[in-house]
Design an enzyme around this catalytic site. Structure first.
Site, PDB file in Angstrom:
ATOM      1  N   ASP A  32       0.830  -1.212   0.000  1.00  0.00           N
ATOM      2  CA  ASP A  32       0.000   0.000   0.000  1.00  0.00           C
ATOM      3  C   ASP A  32       0.863   1.260   0.000  1.00  0.00           C
ATOM      4  O   ASP A  32       2.021   1.239   0.434  1.00  0.00           O
ATOM      5  CB  ASP A  32      -0.915  -0.023   1.238  1.00  0.00           C
ATOM      6  CG  ASP A  32      -2.076   0.954   1.106  1.00  0.00           C
ATOM      7  OD1 ASP A  32      -2.400   1.368  -0.025  1.00  0.00           O
ATOM      8  OD2 ASP A  32      -2.661   1.305   2.149  1.00  0.00           O
ATOM      9  N   ASN A  80     -10.916  -2.631  -5.612  1.00  0.00           N
ATOM     10  CA  ASN A  80     -10.176  -1.560  -6.299  1.00  0.00           C
ATOM     11  C   ASN A  80     -10.837  -1.112  -7.612  1.00  0.00           C
ATOM     12  O   ASN A  80     -10.470  -0.077  -8.176  1.00  0.00           O
ATOM     13  CB  ASN A  80      -8.719  -1.959  -6.560  1.00  0.00           C
ATOM     14  CG  ASN A  80      -7.838  -1.911  -5.319  1.00  0.00           C
ATOM     15  OD1 ASN A  80      -6.899  -2.698  -5.181  1.00  0.00           O
ATOM     16  ND2 ASN A  80      -8.114  -0.996  -4.399  1.00  0.00           N
TER      17      ASN A  80
HETATM   18  C1  IPE Z   1      -5.264  -2.749  -0.394  1.00  0.00           C
HETATM   19  O1  IPE Z   1      -4.994  -1.402  -0.425  1.00  0.00           O
HETATM   20  C2  IPE Z   1      -5.252  -3.319  -1.784  1.00  0.00           C
HETATM   21  C3  IPE Z   1      -3.942  -3.467  -2.400  1.00  0.00           C
HETATM   22  C4  IPE Z   1      -2.802  -3.164  -1.825  1.00  0.00           C
HETATM   23  C5  IPE Z   1      -3.946  -4.011  -3.729  1.00  0.00           C
HETATM   24  P1  IPE Z   1      -6.161  -0.319  -0.551  1.00  0.00           P
HETATM   25  O2  IPE Z   1      -5.493   0.989  -0.687  1.00  0.00           O
HETATM   26  O3  IPE Z   1      -7.111  -0.695  -1.612  1.00  0.00           O
HETATM   27  O4  IPE Z   1      -6.897  -0.459   0.862  1.00  0.00           O
HETATM   28  P2  IPE Z   1      -7.821   0.596   1.617  1.00  0.00           P
HETATM   29  O5  IPE Z   1      -8.812   1.107   0.619  1.00  0.00           O
HETATM   30  O6  IPE Z   1      -6.941   1.673   2.135  1.00  0.00           O
HETATM   31  O7  IPE Z   1      -8.443  -0.192   2.726  1.00  0.00           O
HETATM   32  C1  IPE Z   2      -1.579   0.298  -3.295  1.00  0.00           C
HETATM   33  O1  IPE Z   2      -1.338   1.659  -3.338  1.00  0.00           O
HETATM   34  C2  IPE Z   2      -1.670  -0.305  -4.664  1.00  0.00           C
HETATM   35  C3  IPE Z   2      -3.040  -0.675  -5.076  1.00  0.00           C
HETATM   36  C4  IPE Z   2      -4.116  -0.610  -4.346  1.00  0.00           C
HETATM   37  C5  IPE Z   2      -3.183  -1.165  -6.432  1.00  0.00           C
HETATM   38  P1  IPE Z   2      -2.531   2.704  -3.307  1.00  0.00           P
HETATM   39  O2  IPE Z   2      -2.883   3.051  -4.704  1.00  0.00           O
HETATM   40  O3  IPE Z   2      -3.666   2.206  -2.495  1.00  0.00           O
HETATM   41  O4  IPE Z   2      -1.835   3.937  -2.589  1.00  0.00           O
HETATM   42  P2  IPE Z   2      -2.510   4.928  -1.552  1.00  0.00           P
HETATM   43  O5  IPE Z   2      -3.056   4.106  -0.432  1.00  0.00           O
HETATM   44  O6  IPE Z   2      -3.588   5.652  -2.315  1.00  0.00           O
HETATM   45  O7  IPE Z   2      -1.403   5.816  -1.112  1.00  0.00           O
HETATM   46 MG    MG Z   3      -4.130   2.387  -0.541  1.00  0.00          MG
END
Ligand code: IPE
Ligand code: IPE
Ligand code: MG
Length: 249
Positions: A32, A80
């Site tokens: 993340d 996502n």
């Molecule tokens: C979890 O991260 C999903 C991945 C790392 C692919 P998210 O960014 O989607 O999680 P939330 O929305 O903060 O819970």
């Molecule tokens: C995790 O990084 C990767 C995916 C969920 C694909 P994020 O895109 O969730 O990054 P933040 O949480 O917005 O910083």
């Molecule tokens: Mg995230």
């Protein structure tokens, strides 16, 4: 018996006090913070995802060299899809290009690539790239590298229950073992260590069935900034824990 370090990362692990005979067998990572890493520098979220891909290459190789048997990473969650269309499309394209570009290197490094999730719902060209990557690495005997794509823990449990019902499993045979066997890949052991980058203290629906007794390590470092130092720190912390599984130490 003292462990003999074979390579750089094992050398560093030994220096950090890690017992190479007691490594977590399976590490799962919630990668993340790609978006925050990018926007924090005034750059586009998709650029952050590309940086995250570069991190993953390094962490996979480091994990393999360290002696980890299974690495499972959350690349795209079933939730996502709620993101803007251009980000979703960009991620699908990034994963597809990465799968095609890395297959040769995976073979050279004896990595067996694998996927979990509702793969039949991702774009067909990505499905093809993933099946090709899996097929070409299926004979490899090193680390098992599993990409969770369009993966949700609740979706996985739902799919498992459907599978049991469809195969006519009588209710008295529905137990924890049967549900575990109906998961996307029952050959994966449960994760010993679950790492989350970028500081959020939640599961976000990742491996919620299998991680019931995983040890957690959360770092504030975002995924693109994660590296061997943090991997080693996670394993150091893991080895300090006492796993009890509900019993007594
Ligand atoms: C979890 O991260 C999903 C991945 C790392 C692919 P998210 O960014 O989607 O999680 P939330 O929305 O903060 O819970
Ligand atoms: C995790 O990084 C990767 C995916 C969920 C694909 P994020 O895109 O969730 O990054 P933040 O949480 O917005 O910083
Ligand atoms: Mg995230």
């Amino acid at each position: 018996m003292a462990s003999i370090a074979q390579n750089d990362i094992q050398q560093r692990a030994l220096q950090a006090g890690i017992d190479l005979e007691q490594l977590p067998r399976h590490i799962a990572i919630i990668m993340d913070g790609n978006g925050r890493f990018a926007t924090g520098q005034g750059l586009k979220r998709l650029w952050g995802h590309t940086q995250g891909y570069m991190t993953l290459r390094d962490v996979l190789l480091d994990s393999a060299k360290l002696g980890i048997e299974y690495l499972t990473v959350y690349a795209f969650s079933a939730e996502n899809w709620r993101r803007p269309e251009d980000e979703v499309k960009g991620l699908m394209k990034l994963i597809e290009e990465a799968a095609r570009r890395e297959t040769k290197g995976l073979i050279e490094n004896n990595v067996r690539a694998n996927t979990i999730g509702r793969i039949d719902e991702v774009p067909e060209s990505l499905q093809n790239a993933l099946s090709e990557m899996k097929a070409k690495t299926s004979g490899n005997t090193g680390i098992v590298f599993t990409l969770a794509i369009n993966y949700g823990g609740r979706a996985e449990i739902t799919d498992a229950v459907r599978k049991l019902v469809e195969s006519g499993t009588p209710s008295d045979q529905i137990n924890e073992e049967a549900i575990s066997r109906a998961m996307y890949d029952p050959s994966l052991p449960e994760p010993d260590l679950m790492i989350r980058t970028a500081g959020e203290l939640r599961w976000s629906n990742f491996l919620i069935w299998q991680a019931a007794y995983s040890e957690l390590f959360v770092t504030d470092v975002t995924w693109p900034e994660f590296g061997a130092d943090q991997l080693i720190e996670a394993v150091v912390q893991y080895q300090k824990r006492t796993r009890k599984f509900g019993g007594l130490a």
